[in-house]
Design a protein around this motif. Structure first.
Motif, PDB file in Angstrom:
ATOM      1  N   GLY A 179       0.793  -1.434   0.108  1.00 45.10           N
ATOM      2  CA  GLY A 179      -0.011  -0.138  -0.077  1.00 45.10           C
ATOM      3  C   GLY A 179       0.801   1.289  -0.042  1.00 45.10           C
ATOM      4  O   GLY A 179       0.425   2.248   0.608  1.00 45.10           O
ATOM      5  N   THR A 180       2.089   1.303  -0.252  1.00 46.13           N
ATOM      6  CA  THR A 180       2.922   2.526  -0.669  1.00 46.13           C
ATOM      7  C   THR A 180       3.697   2.270  -1.901  1.00 46.13           C
ATOM      8  O   THR A 180       3.985   1.190  -2.200  1.00 46.13           O
ATOM      9  N   ASP A 181       3.780   3.465  -2.480  1.00 45.03           N
ATOM     10  CA  ASP A 181       4.564   3.711  -3.771  1.00 45.03           C
ATOM     11  C   ASP A 181       6.220   3.445  -3.389  1.00 45.03           C
ATOM     12  O   ASP A 181       6.925   3.226  -4.436  1.00 45.03           O
ATOM     13  N   TRP A 182       6.540   3.754  -2.275  1.00 41.95           N
ATOM     14  CA  TRP A 182       7.975   3.810  -1.875  1.00 41.95           C
ATOM     15  C   TRP A 182       8.858   2.239  -1.824  1.00 41.95           C
ATOM     16  O   TRP A 182       9.604   2.267  -2.197  1.00 41.95           O
ATOM     17  N   ALA A 183       7.923   1.536  -1.665  1.00 43.17           N
ATOM     18  CA  ALA A 183       8.417  -0.163  -1.642  1.00 43.17           C
ATOM     19  C   ALA A 183       8.719  -0.384  -2.976  1.00 43.17           C
ATOM     20  O   ALA A 183       9.899  -0.889  -3.101  1.00 43.17           O
ATOM     21  N   PRO A 184       8.318  -0.461  -4.013  1.00 46.43           N
ATOM     22  CA  PRO A 184       8.449  -0.873  -5.209  1.00 46.43           C
ATOM     23  C   PRO A 184       9.937   0.056  -5.725  1.00 46.43           C
ATOM     24  O   PRO A 184      10.744  -0.433  -6.472  1.00 46.43           O
ATOM     25  N   LYS A 185       9.463   1.524  -5.647  1.00 44.93           N
ATOM     26  CA  LYS A 185      10.754   2.269  -5.890  1.00 44.93           C
ATOM     27  C   LYS A 185      11.839   2.040  -5.299  1.00 44.93           C
ATOM     28  O   LYS A 185      12.991   2.018  -5.777  1.00 44.93           O
ATOM     29  N   LEU A 186      12.030   1.579  -4.008  1.00 46.70           N
ATOM     30  CA  LEU A 186      13.329   1.340  -3.253  1.00 46.70           C
ATOM     31  C   LEU A 186      13.696   0.126  -3.896  1.00 46.70           C
ATOM     32  O   LEU A 186      14.987  -0.231  -4.060  1.00 46.70           O
ATOM     33  N   PHE A 187      12.886  -0.942  -4.015  1.00 46.56           N
ATOM     34  CA  PHE A 187      13.210  -2.042  -4.739  1.00 46.56           C
ATOM     35  C   PHE A 187      13.982  -1.873  -6.252  1.00 46.56           C
ATOM     36  O   PHE A 187      15.035  -2.584  -6.313  1.00 46.56           O
ATOM     37  N   ALA A 188      13.416  -1.116  -6.838  1.00 49.06           N
ATOM     38  CA  ALA A 188      14.118  -0.726  -8.446  1.00 49.06           C
ATOM     39  C   ALA A 188      15.503  -0.216  -8.045  1.00 49.06           C
ATOM     40  O   ALA A 188      16.537  -0.300  -8.616  1.00 49.06           O
ATOM     41  N   VAL A 189      15.700   0.894  -6.903  1.00 48.97           N
ATOM     42  CA  VAL A 189      16.750   1.446  -6.673  1.00 48.97           C
ATOM     43  C   VAL A 189      17.691   0.685  -6.309  1.00 48.97           C
ATOM     44  O   VAL A 189      19.008   0.483  -6.778  1.00 48.97           O
ATOM     45  N   ALA A 190      17.656  -0.153  -5.429  1.00 49.35           N
ATOM     46  CA  ALA A 190      18.610  -1.184  -4.938  1.00 49.35           C
ATOM     47  C   ALA A 190      18.800  -2.116  -5.976  1.00 49.35           C
ATOM     48  O   ALA A 190      20.054  -2.697  -6.108  1.00 49.35           O
ATOM     49  N   LEU A 191      18.029  -2.377  -7.048  1.00 52.08           N
ATOM     50  CA  LEU A 191      18.390  -3.447  -8.062  1.00 52.08           C
ATOM     51  C   LEU A 191      19.402  -2.551  -8.896  1.00 52.08           C
ATOM     52  O   LEU A 191      20.451  -3.218  -9.612  1.00 52.08           O
TER      53      LEU A 191
END
Length: 640
Positions: free
Chosen positions: A314-326
């Motif tokens: 329920g937050t947009d930050w979770a997928p964005k942080l996942f992509a940044v870490a990738l």
């Protein structure tokens, strides 16, 4: 032409002296970091810290993420113990690498070259290069997927964008090893922060997480995932790399200093690999707490994980942080792949090429297959390419682990620093587990390929290659024991006893290549060291005016007349100093003109000037010097 590298405008050193240190790993940074010698143990410890962090990024590269996601989504926290076990296995193997590099002063590739036959070494080299290319492929795809998820950039364009870091890495390597290590530490820290925040969003149950460290395998599918986790954790190129990176520290060669270096590097490895374990465990825990608990048991693709994280948490930050870490993981891992490629090439082949060309070749080996598959089959095959890259890594791993254990167990070479019986037992146990599990993974893939191939010759080729790998693995294991009772061959350099040293005859005719720049001062200064009565001089300048380029022959344009006048001025200066001088004005094609002139005047020595170019200027402007080195059979003196 035999090449003599000369510094500071002095008479050329002997070629054999120049090559005296070419056997050192990463020669440009070898022993470049001085270890703190003061009373502060903390400062001394910190001066050793760094190499293991470059190693640790290989344990958290995008190739590991798929197995972690699959394990967490299918089996929850149940396979956390596999991650911990594989991390402990990696710690033992990396500690063996540091021991080898510190005690022997050689990396794994150099030690392989010493003991194994030449043809076998060439095959091992090819396998090592394939492993590095496979690892780089995973990093390229991981970075491209991250760019696609975060910014919507097409996968193909993401792959092409990853090519730009070739030039970034070239610049970073020029800053020095210590700064490169600090950059990697910074990237790892950012990756850790991303997953720490992800854990805050996911809020996993601590008691359930702890139960995952109790060994268990729910079913046969869990065994397959566990094999994939172990196979993706220990990276073969890291074994070559670590044995070389520890030699960047300058230590005393006393027993106490070597023992202290081994201890501090073990601490460095333990801390760095625990950070890698945290990242891998965080991915698995994230998949278990977000996907497995919500009934999503088949999440193994990075793109699926990205899309589901946002909707589940329920937050947009979770997928964005996942992509940044990738993206960060792919970028940091690509640095170590280039260094490993340099080490295996120099160690196995004794071939040194520029970092730029090395990086270019490594990146092209990863990018070209990725582009071909994406163009032909589209983005849907990206996941399969990631799996294929891990299979290639698995194939190479046993061929690096087995020689490593042989070398650190050899008391004749390692002396009192050879590993003990307990360490040797666990090392061979780990090697057996890795060999069996990884080859099981490889042959399961081979079986899948055979089921999809109908052409008989192609099936024979696949089966023959698999059997050849088994035979090579057996030879890798047996060969060092066969040689145990006789002297080990060492062909790093020609034996000193067979060398013949003779007084060099004086140079009778010296050819001076002049280009009418400030470098001519260095050329003339070199020849003034020779007695006028002992030699005669030939001054050559090659006219390359526009009219010469157009006609391809001689010309009497303004530039040619001015060049002839300038050449005579040099000749007059030298004649006033009692030298016998001949002028040779030539036209077009510098390399061929100088070569023909050397043969025409029977020159014994060629002197050319260096402009001191570096980086891209050396590629653009240094072509004459580089090509002249191989254009004839006389010594070449580069005046600097």
């Amino acid at each position: 032409m035999e090449f003599y590298d000369v510094f500071s405008g002095r008479f050329p050193k002997l070629h054999s002296m120049k090559n005296a240190h070419q056997h050192r790993s990463l020669d440009d940074v070898h022993e470049s970091i001085t270890v703190h010698q003061g009373k502060s143990k903390l400062k001394r410890l910190l001066s050793f810290f760094g190499p293991a962090y470059l190693i640790s990024v290989g344990y958290m590269d995008p190739g590991n993420w798929a197995t972690d996601l699959a394990g967490g989504s299918q089996f929850g926290y149940a396979l956390l113990w596999v991650l911990l076990m594989s991390n402990l296995m990696a710690l033992l193997l990396q500690s063996l690498c540091t021991r080898l590099g510190i005690v022997r002063g050689k990396d794994l590739a150099q030690c392989n070259r010493e003991i194994y036959p030449k043809r076998m070494n060439f095959v091992l080299y090819i396998l090592a290069e394939l492993a590095i290319a496979a690892c780089d492929l995973a990093e390229v795809l991981g970075m491209a997927i991250g760019l696609n998820l975060l910014f919507g950039i097409d996968i193909l364009w993401g792959v092409l964008i990853s090519f730009v870091d070739t030039f970034l890495l070239l610049y970073l390597q020029r800053l020095g090893m210590r700064k490169l290590e600090l950059l990697i530490v910074g990237l790892i820290t950012l990756i850790g922060i991303c997953f720490f925040v992800e854990m805050f969003f996911a809020r996993p149950q601590l008691d359930e997480v702890m139960q995952g460290f109790i060994p268990s395998l729910p079913n046969h599918a869990a065994l397959y995932i566990a094999i994939g986790i172990i196979g993706a954790t220990v990276m073969p190129h890291n074994l070559y790399l670590h044995s070389a990176l520890v030699q960047t520290r300058k230590i005393e060669r006393s027993t106490s200093a070597i023992r202290r270096a081994i201890k501090y590097n073990f601490l460095d490895s333990a801390i760095a690999l625990q950070l890698a374990f945290f990242v891998n465990a965080a991915i698995l825990i994230l998949a278990a707490s977000v996907f497995h608990k919500n009934g999503m048991h088949n999440v193994a693709e990075l793109q699926d994980a990205y899309r589901l994280l946002g909707s589940t948490l329920g937050t947009d930050w979770a997928p964005k942080l996942f992509a940044v870490a990738l993206i960060l993981a792919g970028q940091s891992s690509t640095i170590t792949g280039t260094l490993a490629g340099q080490i295996v090439m120099e160690g196995y082949l004794q071939l040194r090429i520029s970092p730029f060309l090395r990086r270019l070749l490594t990146r092209l080996l990863a990018i070209v297959p990725a582009i071909v598959v994406i163009v032909l089959f589209g983005d849907k095959e990206v996941g399969q390419m990631l799996i294929f890259s891990q299979v290639l890594l698995s194939m190479q791993l046993a061929f690096a682990v087995i020689p490593l254990i042989h070398f650190v167990s050899d008391r004749a070479k390692m002396g009192e620093f050879a590993i003990g019986s307990y360490t040797r037992f666990f090392s061979w146990l780990i090697a057996a587990v890795i060999a069996v599990l990884n080859f099981q993974l490889v042959f399961s893939e081979v079986g899948r390929w055979l089921s999809q191939v109908e052409h008989v010759l192609l099936r024979v080729l696949i089966v023959g290659s698999a059997l050849g790998l088994l035979l090579l693995l057996l030879m890798t294991f047996v060969y060092p024991w066969v040689l145990r009772r006789r002297a080990v061959r060492s062909d790093v350099h020609t034996s000193f006893e067979v060398l013949e040293f003779k007084a060099a005859s004086s140079f009778r005719t010296i050819l001076l290549a002049l280009d009418f720049s400030r470098s001519d001062e260095k050329v003339i200064s070199q020849v003034l060291q020779h007695s006028p009565s002992a030699c005669k001089l030939v001054l050559i300048h090659v006219v390359e005016s526009a009219s010469v380029k157009y006609t391809g022959g001689t010309t009497e344009d303004l530039e040619a007349r001015e060049d002839r006048r300038r050449l005579e001025q040099y000749a007059t200066f030298l004649r006033d100093k009692n030298y016998v001088v001949t002028c040779a004005l030539r036209y077009n094609d510098r390399i061929n003109a100088i070569r023909i002139c050397c043969e025409q005047y029977h020159a014994d020595l060629l002197i050319v000037g260096s402009h001191g170019h570096t980086g891209f200027k050396d590629v653009i402007f240094g072509e004459t010097v580089n090509k002249l080195r191989h254009a004839g059979k006389i010594p070449v003196l580069i005046a600097q």
